[in-house]
Write a protein that holds these residues in place. Sequence first.
Motif, PDB file in Angstrom:
ATOM      1  N   ARG A  52       0.288  -1.199  -0.152  1.00  0.00           N
ATOM      2  CA  ARG A  52       0.025  -0.155   0.020  1.00  0.00           C
ATOM      3  C   ARG A  52       1.147   1.645   0.084  1.00  0.00           C
ATOM      4  O   ARG A  52       0.539   2.595  -0.147  1.00  0.00           O
ATOM      5  N   ASP A  53       2.396   1.360   0.447  1.00  0.00           N
ATOM      6  CA  ASP A  53       2.995   2.406   0.373  1.00  0.00           C
ATOM      7  C   ASP A  53       4.073   2.589  -0.902  1.00  0.00           C
ATOM      8  O   ASP A  53       5.014   3.271  -0.652  1.00  0.00           O
ATOM      9  N   VAL A  54       3.646   1.383  -1.936  1.00  0.00           N
ATOM     10  CA  VAL A  54       4.569   1.241  -2.859  1.00  0.00           C
ATOM     11  C   VAL A  54       3.165   3.035  -4.137  1.00  0.00           C
ATOM     12  O   VAL A  54       2.194   2.387  -3.799  1.00  0.00           O
ATOM     13  N   ASP A 489      -5.495   5.246   8.162  1.00  0.00           N
ATOM     14  CA  ASP A 489      -5.237   4.201   8.034  1.00  0.00           C
ATOM     15  C   ASP A 489      -5.146   3.325   7.067  1.00  0.00           C
ATOM     16  O   ASP A 489      -5.197   2.307   7.617  1.00  0.00           O
ATOM     17  N   SER A 490      -6.921   3.438   6.188  1.00  0.00           N
ATOM     18  CA  SER A 490      -7.350   2.391   5.751  1.00  0.00           C
ATOM     19  C   SER A 490      -7.070   2.972   3.857  1.00  0.00           C
ATOM     20  O   SER A 490      -7.601   1.768   2.619  1.00  0.00           O
ATOM     21  N   LEU A 491      -6.938   3.916   3.807  1.00  0.00           N
ATOM     22  CA  LEU A 491      -7.242   4.342   2.386  1.00  0.00           C
ATOM     23  C   LEU A 491      -5.770   5.111   1.931  1.00  0.00           C
ATOM     24  O   LEU A 491      -4.954   6.216   2.640  1.00  0.00           O
ATOM     25  N   ALA A 527      -2.526   7.307 -12.187  1.00  0.00           N
ATOM     26  CA  ALA A 527      -3.184   8.121 -10.537  1.00  0.00           C
ATOM     27  C   ALA A 527      -4.494   7.088  -9.795  1.00  0.00           C
ATOM     28  O   ALA A 527      -5.033   5.997 -10.548  1.00  0.00           O
ATOM     29  N   GLY A 528      -4.528   6.269  -8.576  1.00  0.00           N
ATOM     30  CA  GLY A 528      -5.361   5.431  -8.347  1.00  0.00           C
ATOM     31  C   GLY A 528      -5.105   5.140  -6.731  1.00  0.00           C
ATOM     32  O   GLY A 528      -4.824   6.138  -5.892  1.00  0.00           O
ATOM     33  N   PHE A 529      -5.454   4.392  -5.935  1.00  0.00           N
ATOM     34  CA  PHE A 529      -5.947   3.967  -4.098  1.00  0.00           C
ATOM     35  C   PHE A 529      -5.320   2.774  -4.293  1.00  0.00           C
ATOM     36  O   PHE A 529      -5.867   1.535  -5.303  1.00  0.00           O
ATOM     37  N   LYS A 530      -5.005   2.671  -2.703  1.00  0.00           N
ATOM     38  CA  LYS A 530      -4.742   1.073  -2.290  1.00  0.00           C
ATOM     39  C   LYS A 530      -5.822   1.456  -1.263  1.00  0.00           C
ATOM     40  O   LYS A 530      -5.491   2.729   0.173  1.00  0.00           O
ATOM     41  N   ALA A 531      -6.649   0.728  -1.165  1.00  0.00           N
ATOM     42  CA  ALA A 531      -7.543   0.206   0.238  1.00  0.00           C
ATOM     43  C   ALA A 531      -7.909  -0.948   1.091  1.00  0.00           C
ATOM     44  O   ALA A 531      -7.763  -1.554   0.658  1.00  0.00           O
ATOM     45  N   ARG A 532      -8.046  -0.569   2.071  1.00  0.00           N
ATOM     46  CA  ARG A 532      -8.115  -1.839   3.128  1.00  0.00           C
ATOM     47  C   ARG A 532      -9.791  -1.423   3.615  1.00  0.00           C
ATOM     48  O   ARG A 532     -10.284  -0.484   4.225  1.00  0.00           O
TER      49      ARG A 532
END
Length: 749
Positions: A52-54, A489-491, A527-532
């Motif tokens: 998620r940090d990439v 913390d989730s997005l 561009a985008g997102f990474k979510a839990r």
Amino acid sequence: MTRLSVLAASASGLALLLSTPALAQSADVQAEQAAAVGDIVVTAQRRSESIRDVPFAVTAMNTETLNAVNAGGGDILPLSGRVPSLQVESSNGRYAPRFYIRGLGNVDFDFTASQPVSMMMDELVLESVYLKGFPLFDVKQLEVLRGPQGTLFGRNTPAGVIKIDTTKPGDEFTGFGSLTYGNYGSTRAEAAVTLPASDTLSVRVAALWNHRDDWINNAYDAPFAKKDGKDLGNFDDVAGRIHVAWTPTDRLSTLLTLQARDYVGTGTMNRANVLTKGSNKLNDNFDRDTVWYDGGRNNFQKQKTTSQSLQVAYDFGPATLTGVVGSFQGWSQGNGDIDGGVSKGAPAGAGYKTPFAVESGTLSSDLLQNTYELRLTSNGAGRLGWQVGAFYWDERINLVSGGFDGVGGVMPTKVTDIVQKSDSWSVFGQANYQITEALKLTGGLRYTDDSRDYHGRLLVGTPAGAEGKVSVGDEQVSWDVSALYEVNDSLNLFARVASGYRGPSIQGRNLPVLTTADSETVMSYEAGFKARLWDGRARLNATAYLYDVKDMQFTAIGGIDNSNRLINADKGQGYGLEIDGDVYLGAGFTLAGGVAWNHTEIKDKDLVVAMCGVTPLCTITDPIVNVGGVDRANIDGNPFPQAPEYSANLTLSYVRPIGDAQELFASTDWVMQKDFNLFLYEAVEFRQDTNFEGGLRAGWRDLNQGLEAAVYVRNITDEANVIGAIDFNNLTAFVNEPRMYGVELSKRF
């Protein structure tokens, strides 16, 4: 930028919509305690960090997934479609695969060809297509990095990187053994063990044997074929690896790696006239279990590969200095009935042969690749992180190719001897800075200097004594800038702008025809997102991207002379959307998958290529242009070859505990690719609609004992998907693997 803005807004809107339940949910309103999906750690930026940090699109595949898709003797080709925007295919059987990411790739089958997708294995680049078919075994994780990766991974990465990390030695005695047996005599035996020799020395030994019996009958009355027997389809692939890890002090660590592969098998099964003019569906000439080859010597292949590498790292405290040295050596030989033989059931001399028979192959190839890298990487968790380095790569390949009379003649009618030498050096640096607790910026820069020298001679054939010499070279600066913003913390949201570069290329296998292509450069935006989501019960990633290619390299294969010619298009463009993720559904069920929409377009109003014969054997849908008295297809506006516009993958898994640390499990996985061209030009016969495959695996495991027993089926519905074609004098095609099924036993300790 209008399309990118719309796509980015769509991705961000989806992220906010789906993150709402995660923000609003509380434990006291959940009917069931959610089982959290685990965090994934990757090394996409040459350091270990959460996926998620990439700040770009990356997907990781673990050992369990790789084992499932490789059941039944699969090699690296089953990875196709398992990751959004990833396509893998080959017309060279089980070696020299071709990779495409977001539509960018190279259809050239030659060992000297370059690809815009790079492959890394344990910090070493596998630059030649010759090396990219090395079998996958004892793999810890495979990562697919999408988009240009020129800063940290260098030349020939404008599309992305396939990064493979094998299991390294540890400080405990561990290992596993597995045995798979299935139809067609398919047998896969794999084993690995870690042997700690002392507190500072540990060894990991791994080995693979992958086998299949002959299962295809060559029904043509050829002198090299068995009478009413099984002649083709077999392979024996034996490979081994030794890792020796030595850590004499807390600061110094070393890793010595030795690898080897010995492969003998059958090449791609080209099948003559299995397409009918006006249709892209397989006709009655297609028989999966039978071919009618009058040449090719049963399409045999042989390949041997060895490698040695040494990694040394020293921790100075504020920074770690790492050196990596590696060398690969290889040899291969093979042959093939390229035109696919004669039509189904045609007796010898009955006149059912193709207009002219073609048999060709590699009489001998010798490869030597050396790489050297030195980099200094900051340590600690401060606001500023950085790494700088230098890299050098050189390669020499001697390729002796042969052409035959196409009907089984022993002596070649054409022999070409090629020596190609290549080298590249570069310096690079990357830095990231934590501007605020939520916002991190990353930037990188790399300077690359490439050169390539070719010398080819026509030893047998016309014109006698033909010779060609050419040198190409270039220097480029690649860069990237990205931002990662932690909403909560989730997005995480991210955006990236990156440039990529693929060095100039030479194609001279078909002397006296000798062609070159200038460097291609790529500018990419994503561009985008990474979510839990849902209290860690689900994971969802989405990326919108756009890239423009200048001087795009293509390989025009086929035409009436069945040649390879390098060409440059003025421009190429791709844009699309990728979504992947997984979710725990409860009651033991987990769902994972991904989808991608990839639009690609060639932009060159004057670019024309040869098509299927002087009098077209196929139904051309492109404008026809007469050039020097010969008709050509204008390919302006066409999609890139082997670039599915839509793709999707889905895996549903179920686990049921039955007590005493035992459980039952089952999973089914499916992959789909839709709407793609096989060639640069568009024709009804070579435009594929929808290819799909499904797999199933189920069994029992004892977690305490490390025991597992399972049954599997690959290609459950026995789909015959056209994955490639030959267009120069008939409507020849080749297809995917048949239905494979069997049993597996494994033990871990």
